[in-house]
Design a protein around this motif. Structure first.
Motif, short mmCIF file in Angstrom:
data_model
loop_
_atom_site.label_atom_id
_atom_site.label_comp_id
_atom_site.label_asym_id
_atom_site.label_seq_id
_atom_site.Cartn_x
_atom_site.Cartn_y
_atom_site.Cartn_z
N SER A 1 0.84 -1.21 0.00
CA SER A 1 0.00 0.00 0.00
C SER A 1 0.87 1.26 0.00
N LEU A 2 1.90 1.24 0.81
CA LEU A 2 2.80 2.40 0.87
C LEU A 2 3.56 2.57 -0.45
N ALA A 3 3.95 1.46 -1.07
CA ALA A 3 4.62 1.54 -2.37
C ALA A 3 3.68 2.09 -3.43
N ALA A 4 2.40 1.72 -3.34
CA ALA A 4 1.42 2.25 -4.29
C ALA A 4 1.28 3.76 -4.13
N VAL A 5 1.32 4.24 -2.89
CA VAL A 5 1.29 5.69 -2.66
C VAL A 5 2.51 6.34 -3.29
N GLU A 6 3.65 5.72 -3.15
CA GLU A 6 4.86 6.26 -3.80
C GLU A 6 4.69 6.27 -5.32
N GLY A 7 3.95 5.30 -5.84
CA GLY A 7 3.71 5.24 -7.28
C GLY A 7 2.64 6.18 -7.77
N GLY A 8 1.92 6.84 -6.84
CA GLY A 8 0.92 7.83 -7.24
C GLY A 8 -0.49 7.58 -6.77
N ALA A 9 -0.74 6.44 -6.11
CA ALA A 9 -2.08 6.19 -5.56
C ALA A 9 -2.40 7.26 -4.52
N ARG A 10 -3.64 7.73 -4.52
CA ARG A 10 -4.05 8.73 -3.53
C ARG A 10 -5.31 8.31 -2.79
N GLN A 11 -5.64 7.04 -2.87
CA GLN A 11 -6.64 6.45 -1.98
C GLN A 11 -6.09 5.11 -1.54
N VAL A 12 -6.16 4.85 -0.22
CA VAL A 12 -5.74 3.56 0.32
C VAL A 12 -6.95 2.90 0.97
N GLU A 13 -7.24 1.67 0.54
CA GLU A 13 -8.33 0.90 1.12
C GLU A 13 -7.74 -0.05 2.16
N SER A 14 -8.28 0.00 3.36
CA SER A 14 -7.69 -0.73 4.48
C SER A 14 -8.76 -1.05 5.51
N THR A 15 -8.37 -1.79 6.54
CA THR A 15 -9.30 -2.15 7.61
C THR A 15 -8.63 -1.95 8.96
N VAL A 16 -9.45 -1.67 9.96
CA VAL A 16 -8.95 -1.59 11.34
C VAL A 16 -8.45 -2.98 11.74
N ASN A 17 -7.29 -3.01 12.38
CA ASN A 17 -6.64 -4.25 12.82
C ASN A 17 -6.25 -5.16 11.65
N GLY A 18 -6.41 -4.69 10.41
CA GLY A 18 -6.02 -5.49 9.26
C GLY A 18 -6.91 -6.70 9.01
N ILE A 19 -8.17 -6.69 9.51
CA ILE A 19 -9.02 -7.86 9.31
C ILE A 19 -9.46 -7.95 7.85
N GLY A 20 -9.85 -9.14 7.44
CA GLY A 20 -10.30 -9.31 6.06
C GLY A 20 -10.11 -10.72 5.57
N GLU A 21 -10.46 -10.93 4.31
CA GLU A 21 -10.39 -12.27 3.71
C GLU A 21 -9.00 -12.89 3.89
N ARG A 22 -9.00 -14.19 4.18
CA ARG A 22 -7.78 -15.00 4.35
C ARG A 22 -6.86 -14.35 5.40
N ALA A 23 -5.70 -13.87 5.00
CA ALA A 23 -4.74 -13.28 5.95
C ALA A 23 -5.03 -11.82 6.22
N GLY A 24 -6.10 -11.29 5.63
CA GLY A 24 -6.51 -9.93 5.95
C GLY A 24 -6.11 -8.89 4.92
N ASN A 25 -6.42 -7.65 5.24
CA ASN A 25 -6.15 -6.48 4.41
C ASN A 25 -5.01 -5.67 5.00
N ALA A 26 -4.63 -4.63 4.29
CA ALA A 26 -3.69 -3.67 4.85
C ALA A 26 -4.30 -3.05 6.10
#
Length: 405
Positions: A227-252
């Motif tokens: 996610s941080l590398a994507a920001v360096e590449g120009g992304a200006r929205q980051v999709e994430s979850t509190v505590n990193g919960i999510g499918e399988r091993a989770g989200n950012a």
């Protein structure tokens, strides 16, 4: 128009929270409608820009949940944008509309698989069919929503040229946010950074106002780094979850991304609208709702994040907290750092805590008490205040006892 309410600043990262959608759909993290309302209030206080409240078409109950969140938490003139996930079908788009029509601050988030494995194994579609469906879904969504986000599912394993073609086409159809998800956590930071640079160089000259978004999963433990590398590449929205919960091993993890951007501001050069002092409370609320404890060593919000046991660390912390802490615990919502007394603690930390408890240790008393402390710590691990006071009393020199008598 709804999209104008998301900050349009090249140095501002939009925080898109999907705790109640991608996070909640993972095994063990289901939330009731009342739970989602409580969580939504916490996310609003935290300052997230976009709140994905669910997947309206997944079930009538999920549609009702989104409607309840909007009814309880949404405001007309400020606060987060509320969002529903949607497949690229008119029925899904209609369900999202029904769930979100109670607020003007609404977004639809359409996804469609674009990678070879998704096209052949799941969709049974050609590249031309995928492209046509992506365009049609965005065009239809624009008849109901001002704010449309499109996700090319499994974008990282999609041929770059085809991915660019799809994203260009949906931007032309009216999508204002283009999400490039690492759906299966396959990418590495270098790869994802270069992919964003390629896509932005190709698409932004024709569509200067679109926002590129990143959504990374943690299958290889790289979701935050990617996610941080994507920001360096120009992304200006980051999709994430509190505590990193999510499918399988989770989200950012939202808290990790936000604090990395803040602590390393000189590297990333961007800001967010998050009130970081509410990160710990949001984390604890989610843990309570999902009955899923946060591991002790979880970055930012784990109870060990600002705890110190090692003697060398404790000594450095007494001299200057910056020796071992790169951010203040108060910045994320803890009251302060705390020292854990255990077998790794040094004489200085033991003596200092004993003095606070009214048992100053000096000379042979300190030597004897510290030896007893180490032996007891080997037996039980952490030494609490009651244990330490008992050690201080048990090792008190005899002459002091007689004098007291």
């Amino acid at each position: 128009m709804t999209q104008d309410r998301v900050p349009n600043d090249p140095n501002r990262v939009v925080v898109f929270d999907t705790t109640m959608r991608d996070g909640e759909q993972a095994p063990g993290f289901s939330m009731s409608p009342a739970d989602k309302v409580r969580m939504a209030r916490a996310l609003k206080a935290l300052g997230v820009d976009v709140m994905e409240a669910g997947f309206a078409a997944a079930s009538p109950g999920d549609e009702d949940c989104i409607r309840a969140v909007v009814g309880e938490v949404a405001e007309d003139d400020h606060g987060p944008i509320f969002c529903s996930l949607s497949r690229s079908t008119e029925a899904d788009i209609d369900a999202a509309w029904r769930a979100l029509k109670g607020t003007a601050r609404r977004r639809i988030h359409i996804f469609l698989g674009t990678s070879p494995i998704h096209r052949s194994a799941k969709l049974k579609m050609t590249t031309d069919q995928v492209l046509a469906q992506a365009i049609a879904s965005v065009e239809y969504a624009r008849t109901r929503f001002d704010d449309v986000e499109f996700s090319a599912e499994d974008a990282i394993r999609t041929e770059p040229e085809f991915l660019a073609e799809v994203l260009e086409a949906v931007a032309d159809a009216g999508a204002q946010t283009l999400n490039v998800p690492d759906t299966v956590g396959y990418s590495t930071p270098d790869e994802i950074r270069e992919l964003y640079r390629f896509l932005i160089a190709r698409i932004r000259p024709r569509y200067p106002d679109v926002v590129f978004s990143t959504h990374c999963h943690n299958d290889l433990g790289l979701a935050v780094a990617n996610s941080l590398a994507a920001v360096e590449g120009g992304a200006r929205q980051v999709e994430s979850t509190v505590n990193g919960i999510g499918e399988r091993a989770g989200n950012a993890s939202l808290e990790e991304v936000v604090m990395a951007l803040r602590v390393r501001a000189e590297r990333f050069g961007v800001t967010t609208g998050i009130d970081s002092t509410k990160l710990v409370s949001a984390s604890r609320l989610l843990s309570e709702i999902t009955h899923s404890p946060v591991v002790r060593n979880k970055a930012i919000v784990g109870i060990n994040a600002f705890a110190h046991e090692a003697g060398i660390h404790q000594h450095g912390m007494f001299a200057d907290a910056r020796t071992y802490e790169i951010m203040r615990p108060q910045d994320v919502g803890f009251e302060g750092s705390f020292f854990v007394l255990g077998k790794h603690s040094g004489r200085h930390a033991v003596a200092k805590r004993a003095e606070v408890l009214g048992h100053p240790l000096v000379g042979t008393h300190l030597t004897d008490a510290f030896a007893a402390f180490k032996a007891r710590a080997d037996e039980i691990g952490e030494i609490d205040d009651a244990e330490l006071m008992a050690i201080c009393v048990a090792t008190q020199p005899r002459e002091r006892e007689h004098a007291a008598a």
